[in-house]
Design a protein around this motif. Structure first.
Motif, PDB file in Angstrom:
ATOM      1  N   ASN A 109     -19.408  14.441 -39.915  1.00  0.00           N
ATOM      2  CA  ASN A 109     -17.970  14.155 -39.843  1.00  0.00           C
ATOM      3  C   ASN A 109     -17.335  14.765 -38.592  1.00  0.00           C
ATOM      4  N   ALA A 110     -17.720  16.010 -38.287  1.00  0.00           N
ATOM      5  CA  ALA A 110     -17.186  16.654 -37.083  1.00  0.00           C
ATOM      6  C   ALA A 110     -17.647  15.939 -35.824  1.00  0.00           C
ATOM      7  N   LEU A 111     -18.905  15.480 -35.799  1.00  0.00           N
ATOM      8  CA  LEU A 111     -19.434  14.775 -34.628  1.00  0.00           C
ATOM      9  C   LEU A 111     -18.726  13.441 -34.426  1.00  0.00           C
ATOM     10  N   ILE A 112     -18.489  12.699 -35.503  1.00  0.00           N
ATOM     11  CA  ILE A 112     -17.787  11.409 -35.402  1.00  0.00           C
ATOM     12  C   ILE A 112     -16.356  11.632 -34.924  1.00  0.00           C
ATOM     13  N   THR A 113     -15.688  12.624 -35.494  1.00  0.00           N
ATOM     14  CA  THR A 113     -14.309  12.936 -35.085  1.00  0.00           C
ATOM     15  C   THR A 113     -14.247  13.309 -33.616  1.00  0.00           C
ATOM     16  N   LEU A 114     -15.173  14.139 -33.180  1.00  0.00           N
ATOM     17  CA  LEU A 114     -15.205  14.572 -31.780  1.00  0.00           C
ATOM     18  C   LEU A 114     -15.477  13.394 -30.849  1.00  0.00           C
ATOM     19  N   THR A 115     -16.362  12.481 -31.262  1.00  0.00           N
ATOM     20  CA  THR A 115     -16.668  11.300 -30.446  1.00  0.00           C
ATOM     21  C   THR A 115     -15.441  10.407 -30.295  1.00  0.00           C
ATOM     22  N   ILE A 116     -14.715  10.199 -31.396  1.00  0.00           N
ATOM     23  CA  ILE A 116     -13.490   9.385 -31.339  1.00  0.00           C
ATOM     24  C   ILE A 116     -12.466  10.046 -30.424  1.00  0.00           C
ATOM     25  N   CYS A 117     -12.355  11.369 -30.518  1.00  0.00           N
ATOM     26  CA  CYS A 117     -11.437  12.111 -29.647  1.00  0.00           C
ATOM     27  C   CYS A 117     -11.789  11.892 -28.180  1.00  0.00           C
ATOM     28  N   MET A 118     -13.057  11.946 -27.853  1.00  0.00           N
ATOM     29  CA  MET A 118     -13.490  11.756 -26.462  1.00  0.00           C
ATOM     30  C   MET A 118     -13.185  10.336 -25.978  1.00  0.00           C
ATOM     31  N   LEU A 119     -13.389   9.345 -26.870  1.00  0.00           N
ATOM     32  CA  LEU A 119     -13.195   7.949 -26.473  1.00  0.00           C
ATOM     33  C   LEU A 119     -11.722   7.621 -26.232  1.00  0.00           C
ATOM     34  N   PHE A 144     -13.706  22.328 -13.820  1.00  0.00           N
ATOM     35  CA  PHE A 144     -12.980  21.556 -14.837  1.00  0.00           C
ATOM     36  C   PHE A 144     -13.922  21.066 -15.926  1.00  0.00           C
ATOM     37  N   PHE A 145     -15.073  20.528 -15.544  1.00  0.00           N
ATOM     38  CA  PHE A 145     -16.005  19.985 -16.528  1.00  0.00           C
ATOM     39  C   PHE A 145     -16.644  21.089 -17.363  1.00  0.00           C
ATOM     40  N   ILE A 146     -16.830  22.270 -16.775  1.00  0.00           N
ATOM     41  CA  ILE A 146     -17.337  23.399 -17.560  1.00  0.00           C
ATOM     42  C   ILE A 146     -16.326  23.774 -18.643  1.00  0.00           C
ATOM     43  N   SER A 147     -15.056  23.867 -18.264  1.00  0.00           N
ATOM     44  CA  SER A 147     -14.008  24.194 -19.237  1.00  0.00           C
ATOM     45  C   SER A 147     -13.895  23.113 -20.300  1.00  0.00           C
ATOM     46  N   LEU A 148     -14.007  21.847 -19.865  1.00  0.00           N
ATOM     47  CA  LEU A 148     -13.940  20.740 -20.815  1.00  0.00           C
ATOM     48  C   LEU A 148     -15.103  20.800 -21.798  1.00  0.00           C
ATOM     49  N   ALA A 149     -16.307  21.084 -21.302  1.00  0.00           N
ATOM     50  CA  ALA A 149     -17.478  21.174 -22.177  1.00  0.00           C
ATOM     51  C   ALA A 149     -17.315  22.309 -23.189  1.00  0.00           C
ATOM     52  N   LEU A 150     -16.819  23.462 -22.734  1.00  0.00           N
ATOM     53  CA  LEU A 150     -16.599  24.584 -23.643  1.00  0.00           C
ATOM     54  C   LEU A 150     -15.550  24.237 -24.698  1.00  0.00           C
ATOM     55  N   MET A 151     -14.505  23.531 -24.278  1.00  0.00           N
ATOM     56  CA  MET A 151     -13.460  23.143 -25.212  1.00  0.00           C
ATOM     57  C   MET A 151     -14.008  22.208 -26.290  1.00  0.00           C
ATOM     58  N   MET A 152     -14.770  21.191 -25.878  1.00  0.00           N
ATOM     59  CA  MET A 152     -15.307  20.235 -26.842  1.00  0.00           C
ATOM     60  C   MET A 152     -16.342  20.891 -27.757  1.00  0.00           C
ATOM     61  N   TYR A 153     -17.129  21.804 -27.196  1.00  0.00           N
ATOM     62  CA  TYR A 153     -18.126  22.534 -27.989  1.00  0.00           C
ATOM     63  C   TYR A 153     -17.443  23.338 -29.099  1.00  0.00           C
ATOM     64  N   LEU A 154     -16.372  24.073 -28.736  1.00  0.00           N
ATOM     65  CA  LEU A 154     -15.649  24.862 -29.725  1.00  0.00           C
ATOM     66  C   LEU A 154     -14.917  23.962 -30.714  1.00  0.00           C
ATOM     67  N   THR A 155     -14.389  22.834 -30.242  1.00  0.00           N
ATOM     68  CA  THR A 155     -13.685  21.905 -31.123  1.00  0.00           C
ATOM     69  C   THR A 155     -14.586  21.424 -32.249  1.00  0.00           C
ATOM     70  N   PHE A 156     -15.844  21.153 -31.925  1.00  0.00           N
ATOM     71  CA  PHE A 156     -16.796  20.697 -32.945  1.00  0.00           C
ATOM     72  C   PHE A 156     -16.878  21.708 -34.090  1.00  0.00           C
ATOM     73  N   PHE A 157     -17.011  22.990 -33.758  1.00  0.00           N
ATOM     74  CA  PHE A 157     -17.153  24.006 -34.793  1.00  0.00           C
ATOM     75  C   PHE A 157     -15.844  24.249 -35.537  1.00  0.00           C
ATOM     76  N   LEU A 158     -14.716  24.111 -34.833  1.00  0.00           N
ATOM     77  CA  LEU A 158     -13.429  24.256 -35.514  1.00  0.00           C
ATOM     78  C   LEU A 158     -13.194  23.110 -36.490  1.00  0.00           C
ATOM     79  N   LEU A 159     -13.615  21.902 -36.106  1.00  0.00           N
ATOM     80  CA  LEU A 159     -13.504  20.763 -37.019  1.00  0.00           C
ATOM     81  C   LEU A 159     -14.418  20.946 -38.228  1.00  0.00           C
TER      82      LEU A 159
END
Length: 351
Positions: free
Chosen positions: A60-70, A158-173
């Motif tokens: 569920n977290a992976l699907i949510t994160l993918t939709i967020c990215m799209l 920028f992409f390093i910060s973005l990757a860290l943000m998305m990585y943490l978002t997955f676990f928060l979700l």
């Protein structure tokens, strides 16, 4: 006595370790903050998937994160690339002298001589004002262009910060509800108060991010479109700048389209200038006056003037993140005082 000393020593050590950990995380505060904001915004989707698919937290977290990215991350990346490209082109045109801010100001002076007369009557030397404004405009224009160039050069960061943000978002979700309960258990201010404050945090974050971003996107898009129609240089660049400035309630986007309209009047483009002024006041201004109170003020339950001052103050202190942090702090301030008046004053009256 010894037990009390041990307790105080432990609390001092706990505070010191917590502060030290905060300093360690300081370089990543923006990524952490936006991971929390994204998790809060997309948590209803996470809950919906849990009901439809079942309790499968990782999926569920992976699907949510993918939709967020799209729907958010990828469009923002492409828009940023186009923004950087136009910013570099603007810098090159300023640097080569093709665009001369000083000449533009001279055209404005010649078109509006009444301003010089008014300044003289007020005891102000128009030449001093003109030189200062010219220097400021040149410095601001080149600073903007150079900062845009710097953004392009700092793509890797920028992409390093973005990757860290998305990585943490997955676990928060995935673990958000567990982390919330853990914090409520750890904080010693009362479970009911903590639930109320967390609920206010969610409401304000969701309202300010979604509301302000919708208003920013609408105003930026409307501004970019009219600049493109009127053949004003770098419409995408100015559209993005209007989107950023629209985070400041009431006056934001007008800081771009109003001076542009004045310049068009100064150069004799009366039709284009009138169209831009009318379009900015009615169409772009309407988006701010109608959408912002509905999307931000109503959900945050904050008065418009509190939203205005807290947004400007937040941006001045925390940069771009301040458009969320400012109203959030204001809402928590009001919520905590409401709790104080309800609980503590009630206890005082009873005693």
């Amino acid at each position: 006595m010894r037990e009390q000393l041990e307790r105080r020593s432990f609390l001092i050590l706990l505070a010191a370790v917590t502060i030290a950990f905060g300093f360690i995380l300081e370089p990543f505060w923006s990524a952490i903050f936006w991971a929390c904001a994204v998790a809060v915004i997309f948590s209803p989707l996470q809950s919906f998937l849990s009901k439809k698919i079942g309790e499968r937290p990782n999926l569920n977290a992976l699907i949510t994160l993918t939709i967020c990215m799209l729907i958010v991350v990828i469009p923002v990346i492409f828009l940023s690339m186009a923004f950087v490209q136009e910013g570099i082109q603007l810098y090159q045109r300023i640097d080569s002298g093709e665009i001369d801010p000083k000449q533009m100001l001279l055209q404005l002076r010649d078109a509006f001589p009444v301003v010089d007369k008014l300044l003289v009557e007020l005891g102000i030397n128009p030449n001093d004002i003109r030189e200062q404004v010219t220097s400021a405009v040149q410095a601001a224009s080149k600073f903007l262009a150079k900062e845009t160039l710097a953004i392009g050069q700092n793509t890797f960061s920028f992409f390093i910060s973005l990757a860290l943000m998305m990585y943490l978002t997955f676990f928060l979700l995935r673990d958000g509800s567990k982390l919330k309960e853990l914090l409520i258990k750890a904080l010693p201010i009362g479970d009911e108060r903590e639930h109320a404050l967390f609920q206010k945090f969610v409401e304000v974050t969701r309202a300010t991010v979604k509301g302000n971003l919708v208003v920013a996107i609408v105003q930026g898009a409307l501004g970019g479109i009219i600049f493109w129609i009127l053949d004003i240089p770098a419409p995408l660049l100015w559209g993005v700048i209007m989107a950023f400035l629209s985070l400041i309630p009431a006056v934001g986007a007008a800081l771009v389209w109003f001076p542009a309209g004045l310049y068009l009047y100064a150069t004799g483009a009366w039709v284009s200038a009138t169209v831009l002024m009318a379009y900015g006041a009615i169409i772009i201004g309407l988006a701010d006056n109608v959408l912002r109170p509905i999307l931000v003020g109503r959900d945050t339950k904050l008065p418009d003037y509190v939203v205005l001052f807290s947004t400007i103050g937040g941006i001045s202190l925390f940069g771009i993140n301040g458009f969320v942090i400012g109203p959030l702090v204001a809402a928590l301030f009001m919520a905590m005082w409401q709790i104080f008046m309800t609980d503590f004053n009630h206890h005082t009256t009873d005693n």
